[in-house]
Motif scaffolding. Structure first.
Motif, mmCIF file in Angstrom:
data_model
loop_
_atom_site.group_PDB
_atom_site.id
_atom_site.type_symbol
_atom_site.label_atom_id
_atom_site.label_comp_id
_atom_site.label_asym_id
_atom_site.label_seq_id
_atom_site.Cartn_x
_atom_site.Cartn_y
_atom_site.Cartn_z
ATOM 1 N N LYS A 63 9.493 -8.452 -11.964
ATOM 2 C CA LYS A 63 8.430 -7.493 -11.660
ATOM 3 C C LYS A 63 7.710 -7.862 -10.359
ATOM 4 C CE LYS A 63 4.508 -5.190 -13.897
ATOM 5 N NZ LYS A 63 3.643 -5.167 -15.110
ATOM 6 N N LYS A 64 7.438 -9.165 -10.161
ATOM 7 C CA LYS A 64 6.759 -9.613 -8.935
ATOM 8 C C LYS A 64 7.635 -9.415 -7.701
ATOM 9 C CE LYS A 64 3.672 -13.182 -10.819
ATOM 10 N NZ LYS A 64 3.376 -14.633 -10.810
ATOM 11 N N LYS A 67 7.766 -5.773 -6.891
ATOM 12 C CA LYS A 67 6.501 -5.342 -6.262
ATOM 13 C C LYS A 67 6.438 -5.778 -4.799
ATOM 14 C CE LYS A 67 1.475 -5.635 -6.735
ATOM 15 N NZ LYS A 67 0.342 -6.295 -7.445
ATOM 16 N N ASP A 68 6.810 -7.024 -4.511
ATOM 17 C CA ASP A 68 6.795 -7.519 -3.126
ATOM 18 C C ASP A 68 7.716 -6.693 -2.235
ATOM 19 O OD1 ASP A 68 5.064 -9.514 -3.932
ATOM 20 O OD2 ASP A 68 6.601 -11.079 -4.034
ATOM 21 N N LEU A 70 8.691 -3.548 -2.714
ATOM 22 C CA LEU A 70 8.142 -2.194 -2.555
ATOM 23 C C LEU A 70 6.981 -2.193 -1.570
ATOM 24 C CD1 LEU A 70 8.204 -0.966 -6.276
ATOM 25 C CD2 LEU A 70 9.765 -0.318 -4.444
ATOM 26 N N ILE A 71 6.160 -3.236 -1.610
ATOM 27 C CA ILE A 71 5.031 -3.324 -0.665
ATOM 28 C C ILE A 71 5.562 -3.439 0.764
ATOM 29 C CG2 ILE A 71 3.135 -4.805 0.135
ATOM 30 C CD1 ILE A 71 2.613 -5.449 -2.862
ATOM 31 N N GLU A 79 13.167 2.941 -5.619
ATOM 32 C CA GLU A 79 12.737 1.971 -6.629
ATOM 33 C C GLU A 79 13.861 1.598 -7.593
ATOM 34 O OE1 GLU A 79 8.935 1.151 -9.599
ATOM 35 O OE2 GLU A 79 8.872 2.787 -8.140
ATOM 36 N N LYS A 83 15.125 -2.293 -8.188
ATOM 37 C CA LYS A 83 15.234 -2.925 -9.512
ATOM 38 C C LYS A 83 16.648 -3.445 -9.757
ATOM 39 C CE LYS A 83 11.560 -0.185 -11.664
ATOM 40 N NZ LYS A 83 11.247 0.946 -12.559
#
Length: 519
Positions: A63-64, A67-68, A70-71, A79, A83
């Motif tokens: 998950k982290k 997120k990194d 995607l940022i 997305e 994943k």
């Protein structure tokens, strides 16, 4: 003519991973790898950082990492692709270990994980500061152990063979049947007919001249796919590495890894001021687009040719152990990082866009697959997160392998005409190629660099048209040379970057146009 089951164009991590997997699975099928320099020469070989993989389950998570990513991609990542790639990471790393790749361990025998710009946790698996070199070594060793893999070094692919080359059209959709190949040692041009073709031809850095890429990174695969009418997307997102070693000649090629800033180095201007905290709360650990744009802003304000990376406050024994290649390269340039700051400047580093592929690595052309830096998968969006590129190549090579394992390519009988160079002569004016190359690279640096404007982009189109027309005339009348074909490919790539830059009306990630800033 050579006939093969699988033609692979490029011998970096993407091409070799697919080749090894498919050759192991189908020992009765043949794989031909074509590469234009030595077999180990690729962008992979120069990848310093490592492979971003979630291994520390106590502090890190998929998950982290998602997120990194995607940022960093600034809202333009796919997305589902993000994943998929990140969750496959540990399995793909395990395969590298089985093939004999070595990675650094800590005193307890666990992986010595690094942290790079844009990452929230320590998750980068590395081999000192030459990770790509080590992966390339292991993959090549395994490829040579498989008798159904043939590697053709110093062979340059001129063009993909598609319907429009054939005397009779046997398919309504654009289909790839192989490629025309130039043997650089004998100057012979021959055809490789393949049931399936994989483009794994690497990046485009040399279009800008000042680049961390090797001299072979001339965008050949993207240009060939473009001429064959494959979909090409997101070419405006050229990632500039913030810290390439600068020298007095203004040339920058050696990469000072992102991991050096992860290790604690500071960026300073000539006066010694540490400027990054003014631009981003993450300071030196901000993502590459922000660090590059911040350095560009500092250089424009000061008029200086470079900024500096300060490592003098770091644990030097640990630094030298971690970055021996960087330490020695600096010494060659009379820079002792124990006492001296390293002069650095942004340089063309990585392309986030390219040939559009789906999750199976399929392009919009039948029988043509692609993976690695020449592709646009949706993983990177507007800006690649550090050390996600080797991971992407490993995952997509595996996905293409899986697709071929379940879907056998149809052996289509086609008559491919020989390459036609009637009426051409050996070019006597090589100065024309070199002149146009230098002009193209200066054009891209000055008009299509880190910070762009519509005025400069439109001027770039006009100037590029002049170069294009001159080179096309030369191409039509001259015998094939690698340098001429590379220049032609770089012009195609430049055209794509400029036009897709003009079409983007919003600044995202690595793309910044002053005319898109809302007043």
């Amino acid at each position: 003519m050579i006939e093969t089951d699988y033609l692979v164009i490029g011998s970096g991590v993407a091409g070799l991973t697919f080749s090894v997997k498919i050759a192991e699975k189908f020992p009765n099928k043949t794989v031909v790898i074509v590469t234009k320099a030595n077999e180990d020469e690729s962008n992979t070989k120069y990848a310093q950082g490592g492979v971003a993989v979630v291994l520390d389950k106590e502090n890190d998570s998929f998950k982290k990492h998602i997120k990194d990513t995607l940022i960093a991609g600034d809202g333009l990542c796919d997305e589902d692709v993000v994943k998929m790639v990140i969750k496959e990471g540990p399995e793909r790393l395990e395969e590298l270990l089985l093939w004999g790749a070595n990675f650094d361990l800590d005193p307890q025998g666990a992986f010595d994980l690094g942290k790079e710009g844009g990452h929230s946790e320590y998750r980068v698996v590395h081999h000192k500061d030459i990770t790509g070199f080590e992966i390339e070594r292991a993959l090549l060793k395994r490829a040579h152990q498989l008798p159904n893999i043939s590697i053709l070094p110093h062979h340059f692919v001129l063009d993909l063979v598609t319907n429009h080359h054939l005397k009779e059209n046997i398919s309504d959709e654009i289909t790839c049947y192989g490629a025309y190949v130039f043997d650089q040692k004998s100057s012979n041009i021959f055809t490789i007919k393949a049931q399936s073709t994989l483009l794994a031809s690497g990046g485009i850095g040399c279009v800008y001249g000042h680049t961390t890429n090797p001299v072979i990174a001339t965008g050949d695969g993207i240009a060939m796919a473009y001429r064959a009418k494959a979909e090409i997307k997101d070419m405006e997102f050229v990632q500039f590495h913030p810290t390439a070693l600068y020298d007095a000649k203004g040339e920058s090629s050696f990469l000072i890894s992102e991991a050096v800033r992860g290790f604690g180095a500071y960026l300073r201007n000539k006066k010694g001021y540490r400027f990054m905290p003014e631009y981003d709360e993450r300071a030196e650990l901000a993502s590459r687009d922000i660090v590059s744009q911040s350095i560009d802003s500092e250089l424009k304000k000061s008029g200086e040719p470079c900024v500096f990376l300060d490592c003098t406050h770091l644990d030097m024994d640990a630094f030298i152990k971690h970055f021996p290649n960087i330490y020695n390269k600096c010494l060659e340039h009379h820079i002792d990082i124990k006492t001296d700051w390293i002069p650095v400047v942004p340089a063309s580093h990585y392309l986030c866009g390219g040939i559009v592929v789906d999750k199976d690595g399929k392009t919009t052309i039948a029988n043509l697959f692609s993976c690695g830096e020449c592709t646009r998968t949706g993983l990177h969006g507007a800006n690649r997160l550090a050390s996600n590129s080797l991971l992407e190549a490993l995952v997509y090579a595996h996905n293409i392998f899986k697709y071929h394992s379940k879907n056998e390519s149809e052996n289509v009988q086609v008559n491919i005409p020989d390459w036609n160079d009637e009426g051409t002569t050996i070019a006597k004016e090589h100065i024309l190629i070199q002149h146009n190359l230098k002009e193209l690279q200066a054009l891209m640096r000055n008009y299509v660099g880190i910070v762009r404007s519509n005025k400069r982009l439109n001027q770039a189109i006009k100037r590029l048209d002049l170069i294009y027309n001159e080179v096309e005339d030369l191409y039509k009348e001259s015998k094939i040379t690698t340098s001429l074909c590379e220049l032609r490919n770089m012009i195609n790539v430049a055209h794509l970057i400029i036009n897709q830059s003009l079409n983007r009306k919003e600044n995202k990630g690595g793309y910044f146009n002053v005319d898109n800033v809302k007043k």
